[in-house]
Design an enzyme around this catalytic site. Structure first.
Site, mmCIF file in Angstrom:
data_model
loop_
_atom_site.group_PDB
_atom_site.id
_atom_site.type_symbol
_atom_site.label_atom_id
_atom_site.label_comp_id
_atom_site.label_asym_id
_atom_site.label_seq_id
_atom_site.Cartn_x
_atom_site.Cartn_y
_atom_site.Cartn_z
ATOM 1 C CD GLN A 101 -3.260 -0.931 1.734
ATOM 2 O OE1 GLN A 101 -3.345 -0.516 2.963
ATOM 3 N NE2 GLN A 101 -4.453 -1.372 1.339
ATOM 4 C CE LYS A 135 0.492 1.046 10.281
ATOM 5 N NZ LYS A 135 0.864 0.241 11.236
#
Lengths: 562, 166
Positions: free
Chosen positions: A110, A159
């Site tokens: 991703q 992230k």
């Protein structure tokens, strides 16, 4: 606090009331903070829905729309919406997750180069790799999105940044070397416009989306009142001047009114305010407003002389230039109104001679009749939202808009699928205004999953499908320019839109007969709650008038009542 | 088509050169050359760009569009100012014993330098205006040029005022 909490804290400080988004792996910590801080969030059913909803919210309210999406496919699903906002100068802040720092650049799961992908369609973008940068970046992003010529800003956050603890302090000021966000121009340029108005015999005001964006419709109206001149708008300029205002000629351009297009071709002074001369507005550029001195009021210097060469320009924020022009005109010793009265009378008479119209033949409800009827039944403060296609142009022609920010449509990008999510965003931003969406059986399918969002949040809006079983605008061009070859434009399928919306929790109705405009429609529109109304309309109806591509504005194909 | 040399001061951040070059190409303007480097201020990068455009109006578009980039601090059109423009070229030429003396002659006349040599080739270096470099390359038409690397132009205005204060 951690990076995720810092993001939400910053949103609070920016006055963000609601976020539109969709969770995923890279933003789990962010969504955990949403959970813990009970941050208002609308879960759409697709990231594209989230970004259009934020866009509709921003256009209706003037506030910045905020979107969350996860990395990779989540972020790339925002692209159409970001591009739509960029073309129409809509302020958005999109916060996307990126894979964690150690995985960046490794083609990780991703991962997508979001900054690279969004560079051409954002006002600015950021990749945040260090948590300590978050407060500054958030502050800058909101400042950039909402000041100057507004636009979308993307913040792509690694992230692990969401998990990192920081000493949070939100900066009070923004310090950007190359961007101030302030645009006060040169007063002498406004003086030159006043002199040009004093010399003019047939001045015309042409307003664009910039007047909506800058919330200067009131100043515009005062200027028109002082001058007593006719007014036309671009598609995005609809609502800047009331539909029933003195001298209003309707929208101009490819599907603009006869009155507007003829006035543009005849006027000797064209005051263009917050518009960018799209090819849909000018027709053949070389023959656009051939007798006029063109004045361009514009915030963005790059728009001046980009498509049409201006004789005079007023570079600066309309919030600066329009009050200044108003004040200078009110002091000018000139009885503008009586001087321009013959021209105003002539322009209005010509517009009345050939208004937007349609032929009342056949069994089915005519699109023009439907939209006119809804316009008459809905309150004056109704916000009309459209998708893209024939219904969009009919809505622009037949729905009376009285206030700025009350006609929301994807202008520059022409994004099918914009309407349903944008309408839900608009309703959330303006809960007291009735909202009606005009869409087509082609457009609605492009983001129909958002019926679920509307149902689950009980968002009260009326969705009107102009159902002609064909991609209407495509078919119109195929009819006119491709020998009636309806290549891949026919939609005679088995989809039942009433069942579709009901399956997702929204009541659905279908209208097939003309008399239902009088018998059923008023009752439906007065009911509370979200609703779909599927209206069967003829498949071969053209949007007219029409200026074929490359033709002059006065080479319109008329039609309708003519 | 006319060529213009622009000095663009930008924030020294990753990706800014891409923003600048990407904007120029997607707006369908033509980049002749582009070079970027550090300046006297560590947080500022200077991008030197040569664009070829059809008209002043198109040049205005290049400048105003680039000005919209948040990272762009300043743009100055050096073509309009008295300025010194230079580019650097490195040329690798096939050169055995028999041609080396001739090549050395040309190099001396142009005040260039031989910076590397092997039994089969030489590498020469020249700094100068574009026309001088073009002339220099032309002189090697009779020899076998193995490869050329050119930087594109960089420039500074004459006098004490820096671009950032213009």
């Amino acid at each position: 606090m951690n990076g995720a909490q810092a993001v939400l804290e910053s949103l609070k400080k920016e006055g963000v009331e609601v976020v539109f988004g969709y969770p995923g792996g890279a933003v789990l910590t962010l969504y955990d903070a949403v959970y813990k801080m009970k941050f208002p969030h609308i879960l759409t059913r697709h990231e594209q829905g989230a970004v259009h909803a934020a866009d509709g919210y921003a256009r209706a309210t003037g506030k910045v729309g905020v979107v969350f999406a996860t990395s990779g496919p989540g972020a790339t699903n925002l692209i159409t919406g970001i591009s739509t906002a960029s073309m129409d100068s809509v302020p958005l802040v999109c916060i996307t997750g990126q894979v964690a720092n150690p995985y960046i650049g490794k083609d990780s799961f991703q991962e997508a180069d979001v900054c690279g992908i969004t560079t051409p369609i954002t006002k600015h973008n950021y990749l945040v790799k260090k948590a300590k940068d978050l407060p500054r970046v958030l502050k800058e992003a909101f400042f950039i999105a909402r000041t100057g010529r507004p636009g979308p800003v993307v913040i792509d956050v690694a992230k692990d940044v969401f998990d990192t603890e920081i000493d949070y302090k939100y900066p009070e000021k923004v310090s950007l070397k190359g961007y101030s966000g302030e645009y006060e121009g040169d007063e002498a340029e406004v003086d030159a416009v006043v002199r040009a108005i004093q010399k003019a015999k047939k001045p015309l005001i042409f307003t664009g989306g910039g007047v909506n964006t800058s919330d200067t419709a009131q100043e515009l109206r005062e200027i028109v009142q002082r001058l007593g001149v006719p007014v036309t708008t671009t598609l995005l300029g609809i609502g800047t001047y009331p539909a029933d205002g003195e001298g209003f000629l309707g929208m101009a351009g490819m599907h603009g009114s006869y009155g507007s297009n003829m006035a543009i071709q005849e006027c000797d002074l064209l005051l263009c305010i917050g518009m960018r001369f799209s090819d849909r507005v000018t027709g053949k550029v070389a023959a656009f407003a051939p007798h006029a001195k063109i004045v361009h009021f514009e915030l963005d210097a790059a728009e001046v002389n980009k498509n049409v060469e201006a004789d005079l320009r007023v570079l600066g924020d309309l919030r600066w230039s329009l009050p200044l022009l108003r004040d200078k005109l009110s002091k000018a010793a000139d009885d503008f109104r009586s001087r321009f009265a013959p021209w105003l009378e002539q322009a209005v008479a010509r517009a009345k001679e050939k208004p937007f119209g349609y032929l009342e033949e056949g069994e089915l409800i005519k699109p023009g009749a439907l939209i006119s009827k809804i316009s008459s039944l809905m309150p004056r403060d109704t916000i009309a939202v459209t998708d893209v296609g024939q219904h969009q142009m009919w809505a622009a022609q037949f729905f009376n808009v009285y206030e700025p920010r009350h006609f929301l449509t994807s202008g520059g990008q022409g994004t099918m699928g914009y309407g349903l999510p944008a309408a839900l965003g608009a309703k959330l931003g303006k809960p007291d205004s009735p909202v009606v969406l005009f869409t087509g059986d082609g457009s609605i399918m492009m983001n129909c999953q958002e019926f679920a969002t509307i149902a689950d949040n009980d968002i009260d809006l009326k969705v009107v499908i102009l159902h002609n079983s064909i991609l209407g605008m495509v078919a119109q061009w195929q009819r006119l320019f491709y020998s009636h070859h309806y290549s891949q434009s026919e939609l005679k399928g088995k989809t039942d839109f009433v069942k579709l919306s009901e399956a997702m929790g929204v009541k659905g109705y279908r209208l097939t007969k003309k008399e239902e405009l009088e018998t059923v429609l008023p009752k439906l529109l007065s009911e509370k709650g979200p609703m779909l109304i599927d209206v069967m309309v003829p498949e071969d109806e053209d949007v007219l008038p029409m200026v074929p591509g490359g033709k002059r504005l006065d080479q319109m194909v008329l039609g309708g009542k003519d | 088509m006319q060529k213009y040399l622009l000095a663009i001061l930008v924030d020294n951040k990753p990706g800014v050169l891409t923003h600048v070059s990407g904007l120029i190409s997607r707006r369908a303007f033509n980049i002749e050359s582009i070079s970027a480097g550090y300046t006297e201020e560590p947080e500022v990068t200077r991008i030197n760009i040569v664009v070829s455009v059809e008209s002043d109006r198109e040049l205005d578009q290049v400048v105003t569009q680039l000005s919209k980039l948040i990272d762009v601090i300043k743009i100055v059109n050096l073509t309009k100012l008295p300025s010194i423009a230079r580019e650097l070229v490195l040329i690798k030429i096939k050169a055995g014993k028999e041609s080396r003396a001739d090549i050395k002659n040309i190099v001396e006349i142009f005040r260039a330098k031989i910076v590397d040599i092997s039994p089969e080739n030489v590498v020469v270096e020249l700094t100068g205006q574009q026309s001088k470099i073009d002339g220099f390359i032309d002189m090697f038409a009779d020899y076998e040029i193995i490869e050329i690397a050119r930087t594109g132009a960089i420039a500074l205005s004459r006098g004490p005022v820096p671009v950032k204060e213009m």
